[in-house]
Design an enzyme around this catalytic site. Structure first.
Site, PDB file in Angstrom:
ATOM      1  N   GLY A 100      -9.408  29.611   8.695  1.00  0.00           N
ATOM      2  CA  GLY A 100     -10.495  28.950   8.189  1.00  0.00           C
ATOM      3  C   GLY A 100     -10.098  27.573   9.415  1.00  0.00           C
ATOM      4  N   GLY A 101      -9.377  28.164  10.551  1.00  0.00           N
ATOM      5  CA  GLY A 101      -9.018  27.189  11.167  1.00  0.00           C
ATOM      6  C   GLY A 101      -9.997  26.233  12.185  1.00  0.00           C
ATOM      7  CB  VAL A 156      -9.651  35.689   5.166  1.00  0.00           C
ATOM      8  CG1 VAL A 156      -8.935  35.055   6.452  1.00  0.00           C
ATOM      9  CG2 VAL A 156     -10.335  35.046   4.240  1.00  0.00           C
ATOM     10  CE1 TYR A 169     -14.399  26.347  -3.123  1.00  0.00           C
ATOM     11  CE2 TYR A 169     -13.952  24.620  -4.697  1.00  0.00           C
ATOM     12  CZ  TYR A 169     -13.541  24.705  -3.628  1.00  0.00           C
ATOM     13  OH  TYR A 169     -13.502  24.299  -2.071  1.00  0.00           O
ATOM     14  CE  LYS A 194     -10.462  26.842  -3.135  1.00  0.00           C
ATOM     15  NZ  LYS A 194     -10.584  26.785  -2.114  1.00  0.00           N
TER      16      LYS A 194
END
Ligand code: CAA
Length: 247
Positions: A13-14, A65, A155, A159
């Site tokens: 996610g760069g 990914v 989410y 996390k």
């Protein structure tokens, strides 16, 4: 000599937001090579070119990914180009916010597949490379939502899991000189945060002692520290960067 001199890194996610800031900071800190993994190749290539116009240090690779085969192929491409991987930053993540009683299975799965399986796939293919070379720095971007946030059951579940997973990687990786740490950003000015309604943004900022949103560059500095040998004895930690605020 920068503190990442000679090191090769992968940032998922760069292409934008926090990931882009991390790539930029790694290059400023002397990294020998950085691979940007992104779902949209054009966007990833554009970011790579902006940060490194020579095209020698920063490479862009299309990779979702959540797809194990794409991750396996991407890691193979990175190893062909860089010959090794020292640093892995698992930053790729998405939100699909909804109150839990309205959340569909599709919303649940979409977030679990990218945020959690994404980290699993990356580690599955890169941890063995690090074990082989007896060196590795893993930086996982989690979130203050790990501790719960209204509208983010999917989410926050990912996390929170990333923090537990990281602690286990740290315990198992230690004897092989692999550190694993998390950064838990608070509310940061990125495209992801744009989806939050204005009245909720006001509620969020009220709870932040610094009374503002964070900037991606304020996460990137900590990621560079954790990826560097300045943090050689730091492992299994989660650094909350939220302007002092909690959810
Ligand atoms: N604090 C207090 N109350 C909140 C709240 C909050 N953070 N979020 C929602 N609520 C309240 C609403 O005001 C509403 O209250 P009322 O019923 O009294 O009006 C109730 O909870 C939910 O109401 P609805 O069922 O009508 O809500 P909705 O279905 O229209 O929308 C939502 C719900 C999609 C979750 C929307 O509230 C939302 O987008 N909230 C923001 C979620 C959020 O914080 N996301 C963080 C994104 S940034 C990020 O994820 C990065 C990171 O790592 C931190």
């Amino acid at each position: 000599m920068g503190k990442l001199s000679g090191k090769y890194a992968v940032v998922t996610g760069g292409s934008q937001g926090i990931g882009e800031a991390i790539v930029k900071r790694f290059v400023e800190d002397g990294a020998a090579g950085v691979a940007i993994l992104g779902r949209n190749l054009d966007v990833a290539q554009n970011t790579a070119k902006l940060i490194d116009p020579t095209g020698e240090k920063v490479i862009a690779i299309r990779c979702d990914v959540s797809d194990e085969q794409q991750v396996a192929d991407a890691v193979e491409t990175i190893l062909e180009k860089f010959k090794t991987i020292d640093i892995l930053v698992n930053n790729a993540g998405v939100t699909n916010d909804s109150m839990f009683h309205k959340m569909t299975k599709e919303q649940w799965d979409a977030v679990i597949n990218i945020n959690l399986y994404g980290v699993y796939h990356m580690c599955k293919y890169i941890v063995p490379v690090m074990r082989e070379k007896n060196y590795g720095r893993i930086v996982n971007i989690t979130s203050i939502s790990a501790f719960g946030n209204i509208g983010q059951a999917n989410y926050s579940a990912t996390k929170g899991a990333i923090i537990s997973f990281t602690n286990t990687l740290a315990m198992e990786g230690g004897p092989k000189n692999i550190t694993a740490n998390c950064i838990a950003p608070g509310f940061i000015r990125t495209e992801m945060y744009n989806a939050v309604p204005d009245e909720i943004i006001a509620k969020h900022i009220k709870r932040v002692p610094l009374k503002r949103l964070g900037e991606p560059s304020e996460i990137a500095g900590a990621a560079s520290f954790m990826a560097s040998d300045d943090a050689s004895f730091v492992s299994g930690q989660c650094l909350v960067i939220s302007g002092g605020g909690s959810i």
